[in-house]
Write a protein that holds these residues in place. Structure first.
Motif, PDB file in Angstrom:
ATOM      1  N   LYS A   4     -15.669   3.390  33.510  1.00 59.12           N
ATOM      2  CA  LYS A   4     -14.768   2.820  32.518  1.00 59.12           C
ATOM      3  C   LYS A   4     -13.550   2.172  33.169  1.00 59.12           C
ATOM      4  CE  LYS A   4     -16.175   6.019  28.881  1.00 59.12           C
ATOM      5  NZ  LYS A   4     -15.738   7.045  27.925  1.00 59.12           N
ATOM      6  N   SER A   5     -13.719   1.693  34.365  1.00 57.24           N
ATOM      7  CA  SER A   5     -12.605   1.015  35.020  1.00 57.24           C
ATOM      8  C   SER A   5     -12.152  -0.167  34.180  1.00 57.24           C
ATOM      9  CB  SER A   5     -13.028   0.529  36.404  1.00 57.24           C
ATOM     10  OG  SER A   5     -13.289   1.601  37.257  1.00 57.24           O
ATOM     11  N   ARG A   6     -10.843  -0.347  34.101  1.00 62.43           N
ATOM     12  CA  ARG A   6     -10.279  -1.420  33.270  1.00 62.43           C
ATOM     13  C   ARG A   6      -9.842  -2.577  34.159  1.00 62.43           C
ATOM     14  NH1 ARG A   6      -6.073  -0.967  29.853  1.00 62.43           N
ATOM     15  NH2 ARG A   6      -7.220  -1.873  28.135  1.00 62.43           N
ATOM     16  N   VAL A   7     -10.273  -3.769  33.777  1.00 63.76           N
ATOM     17  CA  VAL A   7      -9.925  -4.944  34.570  1.00 63.76           C
ATOM     18  C   VAL A   7      -9.134  -5.926  33.711  1.00 63.76           C
ATOM     19  CG1 VAL A   7     -12.204  -5.939  34.104  1.00 63.76           C
ATOM     20  CG2 VAL A   7     -10.834  -6.839  35.970  1.00 63.76           C
ATOM     21  N   LEU A   8      -8.055  -6.432  34.271  1.00 58.59           N
ATOM     22  CA  LEU A   8      -7.249  -7.468  33.617  1.00 58.59           C
ATOM     23  C   LEU A   8      -7.659  -8.809  34.210  1.00 58.59           C
ATOM     24  CD1 LEU A   8      -4.923  -8.468  31.833  1.00 58.59           C
ATOM     25  CD2 LEU A   8      -3.354  -7.935  33.712  1.00 58.59           C
ATOM     26  N   ILE A   9      -8.209  -9.682  33.384  1.00 60.64           N
ATOM     27  CA  ILE A   9      -8.667 -10.997  33.828  1.00 60.64           C
ATOM     28  C   ILE A   9      -7.659 -12.043  33.351  1.00 60.64           C
ATOM     29  CG2 ILE A   9     -10.504 -12.722  33.664  1.00 60.64           C
ATOM     30  CD1 ILE A   9     -12.460 -10.391  33.162  1.00 60.64           C
ATOM     31  N   VAL A  52      -7.000  -6.219  38.910  1.00 64.89           N
ATOM     32  CA  VAL A  52      -6.498  -7.457  38.310  1.00 64.89           C
ATOM     33  C   VAL A  52      -7.208  -8.639  38.960  1.00 64.89           C
ATOM     34  CG1 VAL A  52      -4.494  -8.937  37.927  1.00 64.89           C
ATOM     35  CG2 VAL A  52      -4.238  -6.443  37.838  1.00 64.89           C
ATOM     36  N   LEU A  53      -7.830  -9.492  38.134  1.00 64.47           N
ATOM     37  CA  LEU A  53      -8.397 -10.758  38.593  1.00 64.47           C
ATOM     38  C   LEU A  53      -7.422 -11.839  38.195  1.00 64.47           C
ATOM     39  CD1 LEU A  53     -11.047  -9.168  38.980  1.00 64.47           C
ATOM     40  CD2 LEU A  53     -12.258 -11.126  38.034  1.00 64.47           C
ATOM     41  N   LEU A  54      -6.930 -12.580  39.162  1.00 58.87           N
ATOM     42  CA  LEU A  54      -5.792 -13.450  38.921  1.00 58.87           C
ATOM     43  C   LEU A  54      -6.076 -14.865  39.375  1.00 58.87           C
ATOM     44  CD1 LEU A  54      -2.851 -13.217  37.942  1.00 58.87           C
ATOM     45  CD2 LEU A  54      -2.214 -12.572  40.276  1.00 58.87           C
ATOM     46  N   ASP A  55      -6.123 -15.799  38.413  1.00 59.37           N
ATOM     47  CA  ASP A  55      -6.265 -17.203  38.772  1.00 59.37           C
ATOM     48  C   ASP A  55      -4.956 -17.689  39.384  1.00 59.37           C
ATOM     49  OD1 ASP A  55      -7.385 -19.730  38.976  1.00 59.37           O
ATOM     50  OD2 ASP A  55      -6.675 -20.331  36.989  1.00 59.37           O
ATOM     51  N   LEU A  56      -5.057 -18.640  40.310  1.00 59.93           N
ATOM     52  CA  LEU A  56      -3.853 -19.110  40.998  1.00 59.93           C
ATOM     53  C   LEU A  56      -3.043 -20.058  40.129  1.00 59.93           C
ATOM     54  CD1 LEU A  56      -2.765 -18.500  43.797  1.00 59.93           C
ATOM     55  CD2 LEU A  56      -3.804 -20.618  44.607  1.00 59.93           C
ATOM     56  N   MET A  57      -3.723 -21.010  39.488  1.00 59.37           N
ATOM     57  CA  MET A  57      -3.008 -22.035  38.708  1.00 59.37           C
ATOM     58  C   MET A  57      -3.067 -21.675  37.225  1.00 59.37           C
ATOM     59  SD  MET A  57      -4.143 -25.472  40.775  1.00 59.37           S
ATOM     60  CE  MET A  57      -5.866 -25.042  40.896  1.00 59.37           C
ATOM     61  N   LEU A  58      -1.920 -21.236  36.703  1.00 64.95           N
ATOM     62  CA  LEU A  58      -1.857 -20.768  35.322  1.00 64.95           C
ATOM     63  C   LEU A  58      -0.685 -21.412  34.600  1.00 64.95           C
ATOM     64  CD1 LEU A  58      -2.292 -16.974  36.080  1.00 64.95           C
ATOM     65  CD2 LEU A  58      -3.920 -18.339  34.754  1.00 64.95           C
ATOM     66  N   PRO A  59      -0.770 -21.624  33.294  1.00 71.86           N
ATOM     67  CA  PRO A  59       0.404 -22.083  32.556  1.00 71.86           C
ATOM     68  C   PRO A  59       1.429 -20.955  32.456  1.00 71.86           C
ATOM     69  CG  PRO A  59      -1.435 -21.648  31.062  1.00 71.86           C
ATOM     70  CD  PRO A  59      -1.971 -21.505  32.458  1.00 71.86           C
TER      71      PRO A  59
END
Length: 224
Positions: A4-9, A52-59
């Motif tokens: 049940k690991s929680r991931v923030l995308i 945490v999965l983190l896109d580089l270019m974000l608004p």
């Protein structure tokens, strides 16, 4: 790994985000998706995440700045996702203590596999300073010294330790310690903190790891 690991995308391209959510959920993860950078820290402070999965270019705020802000308060594993393939971008992400850097286009199956590998290496132990928490043995280590905690004491220390400097109310700490929603008096937290401090004093005599904040609650003060 905890099923049940929680991931923030954090990804603003909805097709990519939907694909990641689909693959991670199929692999047994619980997902939260955000498509803007300027809301990440609010959600991060309100909820607990294992990855945490983190896109580089974000608004709003870009991924590098978010990585920097998360690292100021937490050592949660971070995987950066980006269309930027330049070596300097990858190195910058890693210098900000991201744990992995994946270039687009990528295989969502590979992202999940790398996330599993990262969590296998990091789950069970937390290192935010010279103090190490071992989730498997409920022990806390500093150098060669070790103290054993009860499950409740460990959960109390863990929530404070994962976000150094953040002030938690007694109600928030009770919810972290007692996941079965039992009703206990808020002063029960004070009793556990007192016992925990005594044990931690045996570990580090010259530093108070858990500090009281008058009228608000408690916070963890890193030992460096």
């Amino acid at each position: 790994m905890n099923a049940k690991s929680r991931v923030l995308i954090v990804e603003d391209e909805l097709k990519i985000a939907s694909l990641l959510v689909e693959y991670f959920q199929a692999a047994g993860f619980e997902c939260v998706h955000l498509d803007r950078g300027d809301v990440v820290m609010t959600v991060f402070h309100e909820q607990e995440f294992d990855l945490v999965l983190l896109d580089l270019m974000l608004p709003g705020i870009d991924g590098l700045e978010i990585c920097r802000r998360i690292r100021a308060v937490s050592m949660v594993p971070i995987m950066m996702l980006s269309a930027r393939t330049d070596e300097v971008d990858r190195l910058l992400g890693l210098e900000l203590q991201a744990d992995d850097y994946i270039c687009k286009p990528f295989s969502p199956r590979e992202v999940v596999a790398r996330a599993r590998g990262l969590l296998r290496r990091t789950q069970g132990q937390w290192h935010s300073d010279k103090v190490v928490l071992d989730n498997h043995s409920y022990q806390v280590r500093h150098g060669t010294s070790v103290v054993s905690l009860t499950k409740v004491e460990f959960e109390l220390l863990k929530i404070l330790y994962q976000q150094p400097g953040r002030i938690y109310s007694r109600a928030q700490l009770m919810n972290a310690m007692y996941r079965d929603y039992r009703v206990v008096a808020e002063r029960t937290v004070d009793s556990h903190v007192k016992k925990l401090r005594k044990k931690l004093k045996d570990l580090i005599p010259d530093h108070e790891l858990i500090q009281s904040v008058y009228g608000l609650g408690y916070k963890y003060e890193q030992y460096r």
